[in-house]
Design an enzyme around this catalytic site. Sequence first.
Site, mmCIF file in Angstrom:
data_model
loop_
_atom_site.group_PDB
_atom_site.id
_atom_site.type_symbol
_atom_site.label_atom_id
_atom_site.label_comp_id
_atom_site.label_asym_id
_atom_site.label_seq_id
_atom_site.Cartn_x
_atom_site.Cartn_y
_atom_site.Cartn_z
ATOM 1 N N ASP A 97 -42.184 -94.706 34.013
ATOM 2 C CA ASP A 97 -41.237 -93.910 34.797
ATOM 3 C C ASP A 97 -40.454 -94.818 35.732
ATOM 4 O O ASP A 97 -41.005 -95.757 36.323
ATOM 5 C CB ASP A 97 -41.982 -92.856 35.613
ATOM 6 C CG ASP A 97 -41.053 -92.127 36.576
ATOM 7 O OD1 ASP A 97 -40.201 -91.349 36.105
ATOM 8 O OD2 ASP A 97 -41.156 -92.367 37.795
ATOM 9 N N TYR A 114 -35.130 -96.573 42.925
ATOM 10 C CA TYR A 114 -36.134 -97.631 43.063
ATOM 11 C C TYR A 114 -35.462 -99.004 43.043
ATOM 12 O O TYR A 114 -35.040 -99.493 41.988
ATOM 13 C CB TYR A 114 -37.177 -97.537 41.948
ATOM 14 C CG TYR A 114 -37.916 -96.221 41.884
ATOM 15 C CD1 TYR A 114 -37.991 -95.364 42.981
ATOM 16 C CD2 TYR A 114 -38.549 -95.816 40.720
ATOM 17 C CE1 TYR A 114 -38.681 -94.160 42.913
ATOM 18 C CE2 TYR A 114 -39.242 -94.624 40.644
ATOM 19 C CZ TYR A 114 -39.292 -93.790 41.742
ATOM 20 O OH TYR A 114 -39.968 -92.593 41.663
ATOM 21 N N LYS A 172 -34.386 -90.544 36.502
ATOM 22 C CA LYS A 172 -34.125 -89.417 37.401
ATOM 23 C C LYS A 172 -32.645 -89.290 37.697
ATOM 24 O O LYS A 172 -31.873 -90.243 37.553
ATOM 25 C CB LYS A 172 -34.933 -89.592 38.697
ATOM 26 C CG LYS A 172 -36.438 -89.725 38.412
ATOM 27 C CD LYS A 172 -37.265 -89.827 39.658
ATOM 28 C CE LYS A 172 -38.734 -89.954 39.321
ATOM 29 N NZ LYS A 172 -39.085 -91.316 38.852
#
Length: 339
Positions: free
Chosen positions: A56, A61, A86
Amino acid sequence: MTARHFEKRRIAQTDIEVTTLGLGGASLAGIFSAVPGEQARATVSHALEQGLNYVDTAPQYGLGRSEHLMGDVVRSAHPRPIISSKVGRLLKPVDPAVQDKGNWVDPLPFDQVYDYSYDGIMRSHADSLQRLGLNQVDILYVHDIGVATHGAEANKPLWNQLASGGYKALRELRDSGVVKAIGLGVNEWEVCMDALALGDWDVFLLAGRYTLLEQTALAPFMTTCIERKASVVVGGPFNSGILVGGDKFNYAKAPDDIVQRVRAIEAVCKSFNVPLPAAALQFPLTHPAVCNVLPGPRSPQELDGILDWWDTKIPDALWSTLADEGLLAPGTPIPGSTA
């Protein structure tokens, strides 16, 4: 190197089957402390070599850094792992001298702009494919929507974006086969209940709310997931580190009552000669809605430590003792229970 054998669980009613242990990509991007790129890539490679088939990542990030690092490894992996990213944040170039880096050490030179609209989600998905260097991601999560991230007032217009167009974009991407599953990736279960009122979702990545330390998501959220045939990926199984000997809970210094509860849980674990982190890692999978646990090691060595905890045999009596001592929420499903 011989890969380990991991149980696989199906995500909702999709054809995706994930190993019950996955690899989260936030720590690899250098949150709170730096992680060299080669070390991050080596960690992803080691996870795949060991047999994990689910990784993921997210634009947030490292402000694009995690997606680049993950993509470098996943592109050449055979078989290719299941990968999720995401939507909800777009990245725009910025002068590093004035960049808001947040908790990221050495992020890429971008700022994030929240956008949960139809166009924003379509663009976010396309941008992620470019950063990853892939032609498809399997799962798309709506990232960090909700009061916990934005506050009550600021969240209202963002939620309206999702309700009035963003959810439609996700449904189009899924129904056309561009992605295989859609969901939310959040730290609060309440917004997942709001999302279930919008329509059907396949999987929720919920961090920190269904752990050995906290089962606030048990009802009505987890019970509703069973009813609606939605799966749950549990992120943050160590509650920001408090369950592996750290002093943080929910990304901040743990309050005294939390510290005392951890000590009580640890005492039970010690009575069964089970390391606390092993129990924390394996606990979420006792719930039938949970398909995967997603820790975030920073190095191959940290991953090996997690795998050792994963291999630890835990007697059913440990869980029942925790329940008997009031250290699990009433109704928590554990092996041997009728909950």
